[in-house]
Design a protein around this motif. Structure first.
Motif, PDB file in Angstrom:
ATOM      1  N   ILE A   1       0.842  -1.209   0.000  1.00  0.00           N
ATOM      2  CA  ILE A   1       0.000   0.000   0.000  1.00  0.00           C
ATOM      3  C   ILE A   1       0.874   1.254   0.000  1.00  0.00           C
ATOM      4  N   LYS A   2       1.953   1.213   0.798  1.00  0.00           N
ATOM      5  CA  LYS A   2       2.852   2.363   0.841  1.00  0.00           C
ATOM      6  C   LYS A   2       3.444   2.646  -0.544  1.00  0.00           C
ATOM      7  N   GLU A   3       3.873   1.585  -1.224  1.00  0.00           N
ATOM      8  CA  GLU A   3       4.426   1.746  -2.573  1.00  0.00           C
ATOM      9  C   GLU A   3       3.355   2.269  -3.535  1.00  0.00           C
ATOM     10  N   LYS A   4       2.128   1.774  -3.332  1.00  0.00           N
ATOM     11  CA  LYS A   4       1.020   2.205  -4.181  1.00  0.00           C
ATOM     12  C   LYS A   4       0.749   3.694  -3.990  1.00  0.00           C
ATOM     13  N   ARG A   5       0.741   4.130  -2.719  1.00  0.00           N
ATOM     14  CA  ARG A   5       0.513   5.545  -2.424  1.00  0.00           C
ATOM     15  C   ARG A   5       1.670   6.409  -2.949  1.00  0.00           C
ATOM     16  N   ALA A   6       2.882   5.889  -2.838  1.00  0.00           N
ATOM     17  CA  ALA A   6       4.034   6.627  -3.357  1.00  0.00           C
ATOM     18  C   ALA A   6       3.929   6.806  -4.872  1.00  0.00           C
ATOM     19  N   LYS A   7       3.449   5.757  -5.522  1.00  0.00           N
ATOM     20  CA  LYS A   7       3.294   5.819  -6.980  1.00  0.00           C
ATOM     21  C   LYS A   7       2.234   6.853  -7.358  1.00  0.00           C
ATOM     22  N   ILE A   8       1.129   6.853  -6.582  1.00  0.00           N
ATOM     23  CA  ILE A   8       0.065   7.821  -6.844  1.00  0.00           C
ATOM     24  C   ILE A   8       0.583   9.242  -6.619  1.00  0.00           C
ATOM     25  N   PHE A   9       1.394   9.399  -5.543  1.00  0.00           N
ATOM     26  CA  PHE A   9       1.968  10.714  -5.252  1.00  0.00           C
ATOM     27  C   PHE A   9       2.872  11.178  -6.400  1.00  0.00           C
TER      28      PHE A   9
END
Length: 656
Positions: A161-169
């Motif tokens: 999830i953290k990687e997913k949020r970083a990608k979205i950011f």
């Protein structure tokens, strides 16, 4: 996990959440600040056909920059919407997997809620496991926390999830960069249009289309937002300065802008009915953005419409400010409450605990205080961690000393258990003995020693006592069966002594010349009578001595005689404790007898040095003679007691 570790874990979660909420509340660069008013709108945005129509709208009060670091830090955390409740770690893990592996954009508040819920359940589960281990008799010092597969899986999913949020950011940042490029291109196009009045008139429709494109383009990088907006405003104003539309087109444009701004004013005024102060504040920011993107209105209405919108904004901003002033006041109140709880725990931790009961009582008090602590909200950010560290230090101090106490108590339990096991073995070794008197004394001594030994764990203590009592009962039951005939003799002795007491009472009522001789004869008979039942011993002893004291008082029998008679009466009780008791008493009397003899010799030698002729010497001589006589009387009494013991020993040997 100890109770104080629960407080630590919760504190960490709360502190992390506090930091993230504060960061989330800070305004982005593309939005106006919480207290910001619309930027200056000038008449350059409207078509101008005459010089007086190109005058600027009144500028609002200057506001602090959106990028001010101090303003960002002062932004309070937005209120978190109510989240779904979860009762098991599996439910939380299922939702985390769902977020991690679908196309859903992870919501920060929900992710924080899932993390907090998971670790609350995880901590509660570990505490329950530790409690079950200790309740089952496990050693708290040896307890080990086992790895949790669910926790490892949870951490793995959270990384996704953290990687997913970083990608979205990163995508959002890339989109902002693209938007910046597009808006710079629009500014360049407007700039090329604003070269002459003729060019401006010809490009009006294209200009309006560029304005619409500008509105549709969203966020740009924060550090470029203000500069970009100022540049855009500058070139739009320049365009309007050159624009020469006819009055009808200009008035139509003013009318349309007025309608839009009236709707924005109404929307801002309706925000006063919004119960959620934070939501109202963010909605107002959006209205400010729309207001400044809307074109100008007629000159005579500009001040009026702006004043109306500003008044509605002021109401919402004041509510927003008051809300966070109340929050800050509440945080100060929370700090005072938490300080009081720290002092309470520190006072409890300083109290002396001598027993396990004392420790358990204080433990319940501290756990109760920890419960109160959990109900209190955040303290001010600067003090929140410090006050928690103070509270935890006091709890750690108490529970650390408690662990040391119970560690020592466990060691004492083990030592006491070994001592009682040794007594059980001794009692079992004596259980089959037929040496009734000696063994009885030994078992009674073991029982007395048992009482001096401290406690042991209940389950083991009950078993040891059962074994010890069984061995003692086995012996005493056998002795009682063997001595059944002795009880009959004791009852006969009791009857004899009661008969003697009755005769003594009769003598007390009818005194005669030979009463003293008869009393002495009855005393001798009483002393020769054997043991009586144990339950009757004290009663018959008191009755005998009461009547005897009465007779002695009436017959004026000497104190020495009374002491000797009382001593003889007590010899039976001494004899019951065994030959060693009589021997010890005889040895003590012999030492006393020799001491008295030595003192008599010393005084008699001193008498030879006195001058009987002098008055002073005669007085001192009389005094010494009295002391010598007193010592001789005492020595004679001791000698008679020794003879009584010797007689008692002879009678005991004859009975055997």
């Amino acid at each position: 996990m100890d109770s104080q570790d629960n407080i630590l874990e919760q504190g960490k979660i709360e502190d992390e959440k506090k930091v993230e909420e504060v960061a989330a509340a800070a305004p982005s660069a593309e939005e106006p600040a919480a207290t910001a008013t619309p930027e200056v709108e000038t008449a350059a945005e409207e078509p101008a056909s005459a010089p007086e129509q190109a005058e600027a709208e009144p500028a609002p009060e200057a506001q602090p920059s959106q990028d001010s670091e101090a303003q960002k830090q002062e932004q309070p955390a937005p209120e978190v919407p109510e989240q779904k409740s979860y009762s098991t770690k599996e439910e939380v893990l299922g939702r985390v997997k769902e977020i991690a592996h679908n196309e859903e954009n992870p919501d920060k508040d929900e992710i924080d809620h899932l993390k907090t819920t998971f670790y609350k359940l995880h901590i509660a589960e570990r505490e329950a496991q530790q409690k079950a281990y200790i309740d089952a008799g496990g050693d708290p010092e040896k307890y080990e926390v086992l790895p949790d597969d669910a926790e490892e899986e949870f951490k793995a999913e959270m990384i996704i999830i953290k990687e997913k949020r970083a990608k979205i950011f990163q995508q959002a940042e890339a989109e902002k960069a693209t938007n910046l490029k597009k808006k710079l291109e629009i500014i360049e196009k407007i700039k090329t249009m604003a070269t002459s009045p003729e060019a401006a008139n010809k490009s009006f429709n294209e200009f309006k289309e560029l304005q619409q494109q500008w509105k549709e383009i969203k966020s740009v990088p924060a550090d470029k937002a203000n500069e970009l907006w100022r540049s855009y405003q500058l070139h739009v104003e320049q365009f309007y300065d050159l624009l020469n539309l006819n009055r009808e087109a200009r008035e139509y444009d003013f009318k349309k802008n007025l309608e839009l701004k009236i709707k924005l004013c109404e929307a801002a005024e309706h925000l006063v009915d919004e119960p959620d102060v934070i939501s109202a504040f963010h909605q107002l920011q959006e209205l400010h953005q729309q207001y400044r993107e809307t074109g100008p209105v007629a000159k005579d209405l500009r001040e009026q419409i702006w004043t109306r919108f500003k008044a509605a904004s002021t109401v919402i901003n004041k509510r927003h400010q008051q809300h966070f002033e109340q929050l800050r006041a509440q945080e100060e109140d929370n700090l005072a409450k938490k300080t009081a709880l720290c002092e309470k725990v520190e006072a409890i931790a300083k109290e002396e605990n001598k027993t396990a009961g004392d420790w358990e009582k204080r433990t319940k008090e501290i756990i109760a205080v920890q419960g109160e602590w959990k109900k209190i909200g955040f303290a001010p950010q600067k003090m929140n961690v410090k006050i928690f560290e103070r509270f935890r230090a006091a709890c750690d101090d108490f529970f650390g000393r408690k662990a040391e106490f119970f560690k020592g108590m466990k060691q004492r339990f083990a030592e006491n258990a070994e001592k009682k096991k040794a007594l059980v073995e001794k009692a079992q070794a004596l259980a089959d003995s037929t040496d009734w008197k000696s063994t009885s004394d030994k078992l009674i001594a073991l029982q007395k020693e048992w009482k001096t030994i401290g406690t042991v764990p209940k389950k083991l203590g009950d078993q040891l006592w059962h074994d010890f009592l069984a061995a003692c009962n086995h012996f005493f039951e056998a002795r009682n069966a063997a001595n059944a005939g002795t009880r009959n003799v004791e009852h006969e002795n009791l009857a004899k002594k009661r008969d003697i007491i009755a005769k003594l009472k009769e003598l007390a009522e009818n005194a005669a010349d030979d009463t003293a001789d008869k009393v002495q004869q009855l005393v001798d008979e009483y002393n020769q009578a054997g043991h009586v039942p144990f339950k009757e011993k004290d009663k018959i002893y008191k009755e005998y001595h009461d009547v005897l004291d009465k007779l002695y008082n009436e017959l004026h029998i000497s104190v020495a005689r009374r002491k000797l008679d009382n001593f003889k009466s007590n010899l039976k009780n001494v004899a019951r404790r065994g030959e060693d008791a009589l021997d010890n008493e005889r040895g003590r009397l012999m030492r006393r007898y020799e001491q008295l003899k030595q003192e008599i010799t010393t005084y008699e030698n001193n008498l030879g040095f006195l001058n009987a002729a002098s008055k002073k010497g005669s007085s001192l001589l009389d005094e010494l003679n009295q002391k010598v006589q007193k010592l001789k009387d005492d020595a004679e009494l001791v000698r008679q007691k020794i003879k009584a013991i010797d007689k008692q020993n002879e009678e005991s040997e004859e009975e055997e």
